[in-house]
Design an enzyme around this catalytic site. Sequence first.
Site, PDB file in Angstrom:
ATOM      1  CB  ILE A 113      -0.976   0.078   1.066  1.00 37.64           C
ATOM      2  CG1 ILE A 113      -1.779  -1.185   1.194  1.00 37.64           C
ATOM      3  CG2 ILE A 113      -1.816   1.312   1.454  1.00 37.64           C
ATOM      4  CD1 ILE A 113      -2.547  -1.195   2.589  1.00 37.64           C
ATOM      5  N   PRO A 114       1.076   1.728  -1.155  1.00 36.31           N
ATOM      6  CG  PRO A 114       1.111   2.598  -3.168  1.00 36.31           C
ATOM      7  CD  PRO A 114       0.243   1.637  -2.537  1.00 36.31           C
ATOM      8  CB  CYS A 115       1.682   4.991   2.860  1.00 34.79           C
ATOM      9  SG  CYS A 115       3.053   4.400   3.739  1.00 34.79           S
ATOM     10  CG  HIS A 116       6.460   5.194  -1.147  1.00 29.86           C
ATOM     11  ND1 HIS A 116       5.757   3.871  -0.918  1.00 29.86           N
ATOM     12  CD2 HIS A 116       6.993   5.269  -2.185  1.00 29.86           C
ATOM     13  CE1 HIS A 116       5.960   3.271  -2.231  1.00 29.86           C
ATOM     14  NE2 HIS A 116       6.823   4.093  -3.072  1.00 29.86           N
ATOM     15  NE  ARG A 117       4.511   4.410  -5.971  1.00 30.03           N
ATOM     16  CZ  ARG A 117       4.063   3.214  -6.201  1.00 30.03           C
ATOM     17  NH1 ARG A 117       2.871   2.561  -6.266  1.00 30.03           N
ATOM     18  NH2 ARG A 117       5.252   2.276  -6.538  1.00 30.03           N
TER      19      ARG A 117
END
Length: 187
Positions: A140-144
Amino acid sequence: MMSVTHYYATFEAAHGHCAILWSENGIAGFRLPAASQEETVLSISRRHASIIETDPDARMAGVIGRVKRYFDGEQSDFSDLLLDLSAQTDLYRQIYAATRRLGWGTSTTYGALAAELELGPAGAWTIGQAMAKNPIPLIIPCHRVLAAGRKIGGFSAPGGTDAKLRMLELEGVELPETTPAQQSFAF
């Protein structure tokens, strides 16, 4: 409510030791690279009380391979992976589903994601809270998800915002210069 057994495996990738946690329902947790395997296991154990260490089955071995390739700089997509988000609220599951649509090299802001989901005036804060509690970072690409003005914002994973910046740079995401236009005088 029936109890679900969670399994985990640790592995080394570029930048450190990772862990992945899964059940028969899908991936339930992930630990981004940390300095040591002990730190990784301690972290994943804090979030999940009853877990069993095991060798990854073929499905999880495939996911681990994909994660390693990601940290080696290979363009990767994890949106097809089955996740076990049963411990999350309906709202957080909705936020995580929207976040998973952010592909390699793309980004959005807390506010833009909140507007997309029609979350109202406190929406950006709610998005920030969901990102901070994301049990499956990278997948779940929360870094984006960035702060207003496409600034880096926070990151609760090992390495903090430096790790977030490294991941974004790995994907070719360019952020605006954050050096103040006017420097202060040292006294």
